[in-house]
Design a protein around this motif. Structure first.
Motif, PDB file in Angstrom:
ATOM      1  N   TRP A  69       0.867  -1.171   0.000  1.00 37.24           N
ATOM      2  CA  TRP A  69       0.000   0.000   0.000  1.00 37.24           C
ATOM      3  C   TRP A  69       0.905   1.222   0.000  1.00 37.24           C
ATOM      4  CZ3 TRP A  69      -4.797  -1.732  -0.615  1.00 37.24           C
ATOM      5  CH2 TRP A  69      -5.069  -3.026  -0.202  1.00 37.24           C
ATOM      6  N   ALA A  70       0.835   2.018  -1.046  1.00 41.31           N
ATOM      7  CA  ALA A  70       1.690   3.200  -1.173  1.00 41.31           C
ATOM      8  C   ALA A  70       0.880   4.448  -0.854  1.00 41.31           C
ATOM      9  CB  ALA A  70       2.259   3.288  -2.583  1.00 41.31           C
ATOM     10  N   PHE A  71       1.384   5.226   0.097  1.00 37.48           N
ATOM     11  CA  PHE A  71       0.731   6.456   0.526  1.00 37.48           C
ATOM     12  C   PHE A  71       1.521   7.651   0.002  1.00 37.48           C
ATOM     13  CE2 PHE A  71      -0.223   3.269   3.779  1.00 37.48           C
ATOM     14  CZ  PHE A  71      -1.608   3.285   3.707  1.00 37.48           C
ATOM     15  N   ARG A  72       0.831   8.612  -0.562  1.00 40.93           N
ATOM     16  CA  ARG A  72       1.454   9.818  -1.101  1.00 40.93           C
ATOM     17  C   ARG A  72       1.903  10.720   0.048  1.00 40.93           C
ATOM     18  NH1 ARG A  72      -1.837  10.877  -5.229  1.00 40.93           N
ATOM     19  NH2 ARG A  72      -3.481  11.278  -3.745  1.00 40.93           N
ATOM     20  N   ALA A  73       3.126  11.192  -0.044  1.00 39.77           N
ATOM     21  CA  ALA A  73       3.669  12.144   0.922  1.00 39.77           C
ATOM     22  C   ALA A  73       3.891  13.472   0.212  1.00 39.77           C
ATOM     23  CB  ALA A  73       4.986  11.624   1.493  1.00 39.77           C
ATOM     24  N   GLU A  74       3.628  14.565   0.912  1.00 38.44           N
ATOM     25  CA  GLU A  74       3.776  15.902   0.335  1.00 38.44           C
ATOM     26  C   GLU A  74       5.229  16.347   0.232  1.00 38.44           C
ATOM     27  OE1 GLU A  74       1.352  17.889  -0.958  1.00 38.44           O
ATOM     28  OE2 GLU A  74       0.040  16.155  -0.685  1.00 38.44           O
ATOM     29  N   SER A  75       6.123  15.705   0.996  1.00 36.97           N
ATOM     30  CA  SER A  75       7.519  16.132   1.017  1.00 36.97           C
ATOM     31  C   SER A  75       8.423  14.973   1.418  1.00 36.97           C
ATOM     32  CB  SER A  75       7.711  17.281   2.011  1.00 36.97           C
ATOM     33  OG  SER A  75       7.505  16.806   3.335  1.00 36.97           O
ATOM     34  N   ARG A  76       9.707  15.147   1.167  1.00 42.10           N
ATOM     35  CA  ARG A  76      10.673  14.144   1.609  1.00 42.10           C
ATOM     36  C   ARG A  76      10.760  14.063   3.125  1.00 42.10           C
ATOM     37  NH1 ARG A  76      15.465  14.232  -2.961  1.00 42.10           N
ATOM     38  NH2 ARG A  76      14.048  13.801  -4.706  1.00 42.10           N
ATOM     39  N   PRO A  77      10.705  15.196   3.846  1.00 40.65           N
ATOM     40  CA  PRO A  77      10.677  15.080   5.308  1.00 40.65           C
ATOM     41  C   PRO A  77       9.466  14.286   5.819  1.00 40.65           C
ATOM     42  CG  PRO A  77      11.360  17.283   4.700  1.00 40.65           C
ATOM     43  CD  PRO A  77      10.919  16.604   3.428  1.00 40.65           C
ATOM     44  N   ALA A  78       8.339  14.342   5.128  1.00 40.92           N
ATOM     45  CA  ALA A  78       7.178  13.539   5.524  1.00 40.92           C
ATOM     46  C   ALA A  78       7.460  12.056   5.330  1.00 40.92           C
ATOM     47  CB  ALA A  78       5.935  13.964   4.744  1.00 40.92           C
ATOM     48  N   ARG A 100      14.876   6.663  -5.369  1.00 41.99           N
ATOM     49  CA  ARG A 100      14.782   5.467  -6.215  1.00 41.99           C
ATOM     50  C   ARG A 100      14.678   5.894  -7.681  1.00 41.99           C
ATOM     51  NH1 ARG A 100      14.285   1.913  -2.034  1.00 41.99           N
ATOM     52  NH2 ARG A 100      13.155   2.700  -0.240  1.00 41.99           N
ATOM     53  N   PRO A 101      15.825   6.251  -8.273  1.00 38.46           N
ATOM     54  CA  PRO A 101      15.821   6.778  -9.640  1.00 38.46           C
ATOM     55  C   PRO A 101      15.387   5.760 -10.692  1.00 38.46           C
ATOM     56  CG  PRO A 101      18.065   6.428  -8.879  1.00 38.46           C
ATOM     57  CD  PRO A 101      17.159   6.202  -7.700  1.00 38.46           C
ATOM     58  N   GLU A 102      15.316   4.506 -10.332  1.00 41.11           N
ATOM     59  CA  GLU A 102      14.826   3.510 -11.294  1.00 41.11           C
ATOM     60  C   GLU A 102      13.348   3.737 -11.633  1.00 41.11           C
ATOM     61  OE1 GLU A 102      14.706   1.354  -7.215  1.00 41.11           O
ATOM     62  OE2 GLU A 102      15.911   2.906  -8.184  1.00 41.11           O
ATOM     63  N   ALA A 106      13.026  11.885  -9.204  1.00 39.56           N
ATOM     64  CA  ALA A 106      12.698  12.486  -7.903  1.00 39.56           C
ATOM     65  C   ALA A 106      11.970  11.527  -6.958  1.00 39.56           C
ATOM     66  CB  ALA A 106      11.852  13.739  -8.114  1.00 39.56           C
ATOM     67  N   TYR A 107      11.829  10.257  -7.337  1.00 42.33           N
ATOM     68  CA  TYR A 107      11.062   9.282  -6.551  1.00 42.33           C
ATOM     69  C   TYR A 107      11.796   8.997  -5.245  1.00 42.33           C
ATOM     70  CZ  TYR A 107       7.879   5.250  -6.015  1.00 42.33           C
ATOM     71  OH  TYR A 107       6.908   4.366  -5.607  1.00 42.33           O
ATOM     72  N   TYR A 108      11.216   9.432  -4.121  1.00 44.56           N
ATOM     73  CA  TYR A 108      11.807   9.275  -2.794  1.00 44.56           C
ATOM     74  C   TYR A 108      10.800   8.533  -1.935  1.00 44.56           C
ATOM     75  CZ  TYR A 108      14.237  10.602   1.518  1.00 44.56           C
ATOM     76  OH  TYR A 108      14.926  10.587   2.714  1.00 44.56           O
ATOM     77  N   ALA A 122       5.638   4.994   1.779  1.00 48.47           N
ATOM     78  CA  ALA A 122       5.330   6.412   1.655  1.00 48.47           C
ATOM     79  C   ALA A 122       6.212   6.932   0.539  1.00 48.47           C
ATOM     80  CB  ALA A 122       5.610   7.157   2.956  1.00 48.47           C
ATOM     81  N   VAL A 123       5.610   7.696  -0.388  1.00 46.65           N
ATOM     82  CA  VAL A 123       6.383   8.165  -1.547  1.00 46.65           C
ATOM     83  C   VAL A 123       6.110   9.637  -1.811  1.00 46.65           C
ATOM     84  CG1 VAL A 123       4.607   7.347  -3.160  1.00 46.65           C
ATOM     85  CG2 VAL A 123       6.910   7.773  -3.989  1.00 46.65           C
ATOM     86  N   CYS A 124       7.192  10.353  -2.110  1.00 44.89           N
ATOM     87  CA  CYS A 124       7.119  11.730  -2.561  1.00 44.89           C
ATOM     88  C   CYS A 124       7.685  11.774  -3.984  1.00 44.89           C
ATOM     89  CB  CYS A 124       7.923  12.647  -1.642  1.00 44.89           C
ATOM     90  SG  CYS A 124       7.924  14.368  -2.192  1.00 44.89           S
TER      91      CYS A 124
END
Length: 128
Positions: A69-78, A100-102, A106-108, A122-124
């Protein structure tokens, strides 16, 4: 794309403590709790249908599998806060926090397992 989802857990009390922390780190609150379920985030309505809603449901038997389950994060600190909260609240690391540049430049994201063994991310997608 998703309107609402449900994640099954083996122990609702432990799951609520965990999800209050990790979902809270992403800026969402628990909006209800019953004897066998809890819910997070605003529900959609006729005048506001731009939300995703999460239910946590206790089941007597839960089998963890390869879904996540992937949850959207608004920022990298989140993302960092999500990971930190998960580990502090009984979750386990499942791939760490990293760029994760693969996936794209900007996938963090952070991967963890909840106390039941459900795979969470969690992904930003935004550049810093």
């Amino acid at each position: 794309m998703l309107d609402h989802v449900s994640i099954t857990v083996g122990n609702l009390d432990a799951a609520v403590r965990f999800y209050d922390g990790v979902i809270g780190a992403l800026g969402h609150e628990r909006v209800y709790r019953t004897d066998d379920a809890a819910g997070y985030g605003p529900r959609n309505s006729p005048n506001d249908d731009n939300h995703s809603y999460l239910s946590i449901i206790e089941q007597a038997s839960v089998v963890s599998d390869d879904r996540h389950w992937a949850f959207r994060a608004e920022s990298r600190p989140a993302v960092d806060a999500f990971h930190r909260e998960a580990l502090a609240l009984g979750g386990r690391d499942d791939g760490g926090v990293a760029l994760r540049p693969e996936y794209h430049s900007a996938y963090y994201s952070a991967f963890v397992l909840d106390p039941t063994g459900n795979r969470l991310e969690a992904v930003c997608h935004r550049a810093p």
